[in-house]
Write a protein that holds these residues in place. Structure first.
Motif, PDB file in Angstrom:
ATOM      1  N   SER A 155      -1.316  -2.968  -0.686  1.00 20.54           N
ATOM      2  CA  SER A 155      -1.517  -2.300   0.598  1.00 20.54           C
ATOM      3  C   SER A 155      -1.958  -3.336   1.623  1.00 20.54           C
ATOM      4  CB  SER A 155      -2.557  -1.171   0.506  1.00 20.54           C
ATOM      5  OG  SER A 155      -3.841  -1.675   0.211  1.00 20.54           O
ATOM      6  N   HIS A 156      -1.853  -2.951   2.904  1.00 20.03           N
ATOM      7  CA  HIS A 156      -2.349  -3.838   3.956  1.00 20.03           C
ATOM      8  C   HIS A 156      -2.887  -2.993   5.107  1.00 20.03           C
ATOM      9  CE1 HIS A 156       1.592  -2.828   5.747  1.00 20.03           C
ATOM     10  NE2 HIS A 156       1.041  -3.136   6.905  1.00 20.03           N
ATOM     11  N   ASP A 157      -3.815  -3.554   5.850  1.00 19.71           N
ATOM     12  CA  ASP A 157      -4.361  -2.907   7.042  1.00 19.71           C
ATOM     13  C   ASP A 157      -3.507  -3.279   8.253  1.00 19.71           C
ATOM     14  OD1 ASP A 157      -6.405  -1.984   5.450  1.00 19.71           O
ATOM     15  OD2 ASP A 157      -7.872  -3.471   6.150  1.00 19.71           O
ATOM     16  N   ILE A 158      -3.272  -2.306   9.134  1.00 21.73           N
ATOM     17  CA  ILE A 158      -2.567  -2.621  10.372  1.00 21.73           C
ATOM     18  C   ILE A 158      -3.505  -3.422  11.282  1.00 21.73           C
ATOM     19  CG2 ILE A 158      -1.170  -0.522  10.157  1.00 21.73           C
ATOM     20  CD1 ILE A 158      -2.728   0.651  12.523  1.00 21.73           C
ATOM     21  N   PRO A 159      -2.978  -4.193  12.228  1.00 17.70           N
ATOM     22  CA  PRO A 159      -3.839  -4.988  13.127  1.00 17.70           C
ATOM     23  C   PRO A 159      -4.788  -4.096  13.927  1.00 17.70           C
ATOM     24  CG  PRO A 159      -1.566  -5.749  13.255  1.00 17.70           C
ATOM     25  CD  PRO A 159      -1.539  -4.478  12.448  1.00 17.70           C
ATOM     26  N   THR A 160      -6.023  -4.549  14.052  1.00 16.55           N
ATOM     27  CA  THR A 160      -7.031  -3.749  14.746  1.00 16.55           C
ATOM     28  C   THR A 160      -6.691  -3.464  16.214  1.00 16.55           C
ATOM     29  OG1 THR A 160      -8.356  -5.732  15.164  1.00 16.55           O
ATOM     30  CG2 THR A 160      -8.896  -4.431  13.221  1.00 16.55           C
ATOM     31  N   PRO A 161      -5.963  -4.336  16.939  1.00 15.58           N
ATOM     32  CA  PRO A 161      -5.629  -3.953  18.318  1.00 15.58           C
ATOM     33  C   PRO A 161      -4.851  -2.652  18.416  1.00 15.58           C
ATOM     34  CG  PRO A 161      -5.298  -6.311  18.030  1.00 15.58           C
ATOM     35  CD  PRO A 161      -5.586  -5.750  16.672  1.00 15.58           C
ATOM     36  N   TYR A 162      -4.021  -2.337  17.430  1.00 18.12           N
ATOM     37  CA  TYR A 162      -3.311  -1.059  17.455  1.00 18.12           C
ATOM     38  C   TYR A 162      -4.278   0.108  17.337  1.00 18.12           C
ATOM     39  CZ  TYR A 162       1.006  -3.732  16.626  1.00 18.12           C
ATOM     40  OH  TYR A 162       2.055  -4.596  16.716  1.00 18.12           O
ATOM     41  N   ASP A 180      -5.873   7.402   8.436  1.00 17.16           N
ATOM     42  CA  ASP A 180      -5.266   7.766   7.158  1.00 17.16           C
ATOM     43  C   ASP A 180      -5.180   6.527   6.267  1.00 17.16           C
ATOM     44  OD1 ASP A 180      -2.750   8.115   5.337  1.00 17.16           O
ATOM     45  OD2 ASP A 180      -3.225  10.143   5.984  1.00 17.16           O
ATOM     46  N   LEU A 181      -5.636   6.673   5.007  1.00 18.31           N
ATOM     47  CA  LEU A 181      -5.677   5.555   4.067  1.00 18.31           C
ATOM     48  C   LEU A 181      -4.669   5.755   2.949  1.00 18.31           C
ATOM     49  CD1 LEU A 181      -9.543   5.026   3.641  1.00 18.31           C
ATOM     50  CD2 LEU A 181      -8.023   4.174   5.448  1.00 18.31           C
ATOM     51  N   GLN A 182      -3.771   4.764   2.795  1.00 19.88           N
ATOM     52  CA  GLN A 182      -2.835   4.687   1.673  1.00 19.88           C
ATOM     53  C   GLN A 182      -3.131   3.365   0.979  1.00 19.88           C
ATOM     54  OE1 GLN A 182       1.107   5.003   3.289  1.00 19.88           O
ATOM     55  NE2 GLN A 182       0.786   7.059   4.110  1.00 19.88           N
ATOM     56  N   THR A 183      -3.989   3.386  -0.016  1.00 18.47           N
ATOM     57  CA  THR A 183      -4.685   2.170  -0.433  1.00 18.47           C
ATOM     58  C   THR A 183      -4.041   1.414  -1.580  1.00 18.47           C
ATOM     59  OG1 THR A 183      -6.111   3.424  -1.927  1.00 18.47           O
ATOM     60  CG2 THR A 183      -6.886   3.119   0.340  1.00 18.47           C
ATOM     61  N   GLY A 184      -2.930   1.895  -2.158  1.00 21.86           N
ATOM     62  CA  GLY A 184      -2.355   1.204  -3.296  1.00 21.86           C
ATOM     63  C   GLY A 184      -3.324   1.147  -4.457  1.00 21.86           C
ATOM     64  N   ARG A 185      -3.565  -0.038  -4.989  1.00 21.46           N
ATOM     65  CA  ARG A 185      -4.476  -0.165  -6.133  1.00 21.46           C
ATOM     66  C   ARG A 185      -5.937  -0.327  -5.722  1.00 21.46           C
ATOM     67  NH1 ARG A 185      -1.090  -4.175 -10.275  1.00 21.46           N
ATOM     68  NH2 ARG A 185       0.799  -2.858 -10.398  1.00 21.46           N
ATOM     69  N   ARG A 213      -2.397   6.266  -3.926  1.00 21.92           N
ATOM     70  CA  ARG A 213      -3.518   5.644  -4.665  1.00 21.92           C
ATOM     71  C   ARG A 213      -3.027   5.363  -6.079  1.00 21.92           C
ATOM     72  NH1 ARG A 213      -6.606   2.943  -7.126  1.00 21.92           N
ATOM     73  NH2 ARG A 213      -8.841   3.295  -7.375  1.00 21.92           N
ATOM     74  N   MET A 214      -2.781   4.078  -6.365  1.00 22.18           N
ATOM     75  CA  MET A 214      -2.132   3.679  -7.603  1.00 22.18           C
ATOM     76  C   MET A 214      -3.139   3.299  -8.687  1.00 22.18           C
ATOM     77  SD  MET A 214       1.195   3.825  -6.962  1.00 22.18           S
ATOM     78  CE  MET A 214       0.819   5.339  -6.024  1.00 22.18           C
ATOM     79  N   ALA A 221       5.593   4.122  -4.349  1.00 27.21           N
ATOM     80  CA  ALA A 221       6.964   4.605  -4.207  1.00 27.21           C
ATOM     81  C   ALA A 221       7.700   4.703  -5.535  1.00 27.21           C
ATOM     82  CB  ALA A 221       7.774   3.788  -3.217  1.00 27.21           C
ATOM     83  N   HIS A 222       7.121   4.160  -6.606  1.00 25.71           N
ATOM     84  CA  HIS A 222       7.713   4.312  -7.932  1.00 25.71           C
ATOM     85  C   HIS A 222       7.112   5.499  -8.677  1.00 25.71           C
ATOM     86  CE1 HIS A 222      10.047   0.482  -8.185  1.00 25.71           C
ATOM     87  NE2 HIS A 222       9.209   0.158  -7.203  1.00 25.71           N
ATOM     88  N   VAL A 223       5.882   5.826  -8.361  1.00 29.49           N
ATOM     89  CA  VAL A 223       5.198   6.993  -8.949  1.00 29.49           C
ATOM     90  C   VAL A 223       4.418   7.696  -7.850  1.00 29.49           C
ATOM     91  CG1 VAL A 223       4.978   5.958 -11.243  1.00 29.49           C
ATOM     92  CG2 VAL A 223       3.158   5.631  -9.555  1.00 29.49           C
ATOM     93  N   ILE A 224       4.051   8.954  -8.110  1.00 31.96           N
ATOM     94  CA  ILE A 224       3.145   9.686  -7.211  1.00 31.96           C
ATOM     95  C   ILE A 224       1.731   9.461  -7.714  1.00 31.96           C
ATOM     96  CG2 ILE A 224       2.468  11.950  -6.402  1.00 31.96           C
ATOM     97  CD1 ILE A 224       5.327  12.320  -5.918  1.00 31.96           C
ATOM     98  N   GLY A 225       0.892   8.941  -6.855  1.00 32.83           N
ATOM     99  CA  GLY A 225      -0.442   8.553  -7.256  1.00 32.83           C
ATOM    100  C   GLY A 225      -1.400   9.719  -7.414  1.00 32.83           C
ATOM    101  N   SER A 226      -2.652   9.372  -7.700  1.00 34.26           N
ATOM    102  CA  SER A 226      -3.697  10.389  -7.871  1.00 34.26           C
ATOM    103  C   SER A 226      -5.059   9.722  -7.691  1.00 34.26           C
ATOM    104  CB  SER A 226      -3.615  11.025  -9.261  1.00 34.26           C
ATOM    105  OG  SER A 226      -3.869  10.068 -10.272  1.00 34.26           O
ATOM    106  N   VAL A 227      -6.056  10.574  -7.513  1.00 36.84           N
ATOM    107  CA  VAL A 227      -7.430  10.080  -7.406  1.00 36.84           C
ATOM    108  C   VAL A 227      -8.350  11.118  -8.020  1.00 36.84           C
ATOM    109  CG1 VAL A 227      -7.841  11.075  -5.098  1.00 36.84           C
ATOM    110  CG2 VAL A 227      -9.145   9.083  -5.838  1.00 36.84           C
TER     111      VAL A 227
END
Length: 336
Positions: A155-162, A180-185, A213-214, A221-227
């Motif tokens: 995952s990556h954070d978008i630039p703070t100016p946006y 909204d957070l899509q945090t990967g691992r 959330r992997m 995009a290969h699996v549907i995550g969970s938390v």
């Protein structure tokens, strides 16, 4: 000078506190009980004199009253007034996506001010008598990736100016900004804390998207995550403490879901003070499929309910009137 102003100037020293309360009541800066029983708020007008410079970087919207030459901070309110997200008979409508691209949702298809005008046009048909529309910008600030990236967390954070740009737009238009957070691992609490500077602003809330959330060997995009509930509870506990520490109004806290496996022990998620906790049904498809998903996952005794509409992927998309007829009742609609 207003009568409240004369009262403050003429009050003896022992009556200064009472006079200040009277002034704040007239100015609309002190709450008048539970927002849920309040009517339409007074239209926002120009604020008081500029407060001392903020060092938070978030553009905190605390109000200030000057007495005897010293600024006194007054608890910041939500856009449109009050301290509860669903107070003042608010109905929330959001555009969802990320900055500078239409590939992840409608939010990024145009500049923020144009987006605001389109959002208001989309939101007004949802309103029932006595309600007011609360616009929301659901901005994906941490984006899941197909590659590990330098930190190996996918995952990556978008630039703070946006983020600053959307926050300034939210301030201009009395909107809420939902990060909204899509945090990967990476885990949700770790990533949420990177956005603390923005979450200190009274207009900003937080959304967790378990789809992205992997686990340690999963790829977005290969699996549907969970938390699990423990991770959600650690995130909400941190956010609740932030609200209390900075004396902020209630924050919108959203959990996205379209499969029961995404939040497998949802019943263990704790309600936190200072948070308006909402479960958001994200599935797309036909009306029947969307309703089946909604009824399978919703827990109205535990959360308020949200519902997503897809411009391109829904088949015979629900009308605003049809959405308002869904039971359990929907309090928040987002467009993607």
């Amino acid at each position: 000078m207003s009568s409240a102003g004369r009262l403050l100037l003429r009050a003896p020293l022992v009556g200064v506190a009472a006079a200040l309360v009277a002034l704040l009541l007239v100015a609309g800066l002190v709450g008048r009980g539970d927002d849920r029983s309040a009517g339409t708020p007074v239209a926002a007008g120009p604020g008081p004199a500029a407060p001392p410079p903020s060092t938070s970087g978030s553009g905190d919207h605390a109000a200030y009253v000057v007495m005897a030459g010293a600024p006194i901070a007054v608890r910041p309110a939500l856009p449109g007034g009050g301290y509860r997200v669903f107070g003042h008979h608010r109905f929330l409508v959001a555009y969802y996506g990320t900055a500078q691209t239409a590939s992840m949702g409608v939010l990024g298809t145009t500049d923020p001010d144009t987006m605001q005008r389109r959002l208001m046009r989309a939101g007004r048909p949802f309103l029932e008598p006595g309600e007011q529309l609360q616009p929301v910008y659901e901005l994906i600030v941490t984006v899941a990736d197909a590659s590990p990236g330098p930190n190996g967390d996918y995952s990556h954070d978008i630039p703070t100016p946006y983020v600053h740009e959307y926050l300034r737009t939210a301030h201009r238009h009395h909107a809420l900004l939902l990060l909204d957070l899509q945090t990967g691992r990476a885990d949700f609490p770790t990533v949420a804390k990177r956005w603390a500077w923005a979450l200190k602003d009274p207009s900003v809330g937080l959304a967790l998207d378990p789809e992205w959330r992997m686990g340690p060997h999963q790829v977005p995009a290969h699996v549907i995550g969970s938390v699990d509930a423990d991770e959600v509870n650690r995130t909400s506990a941190w956010l609740s403490r932030l609200v209390r520490r900075h004396d902020l109004p209630q924050k919108l806290f959203v959990l996205h879901e379209f499969r029961l496996t995404m939040l497998p022990d949802i019943q263990r998620i704790v309600h936190r003070p200072g948070l308006a906790m909402l479960q958001h049904a994200d599935g797309f498809g036909t009306r029947g499929q969307k309703l089946a998903t909604y009824h399978a996952i919703t827990r109205p005794a535990q959360f308020r309910q949200g519902f997503k509409l897809f411009y391109h992927w829904d088949i015979h998309r629900f009308t605003p009137q049809q959405v308002r007829g869904i039971r359990p009742r929907v309090s928040f609609v987002s467009y993607q």
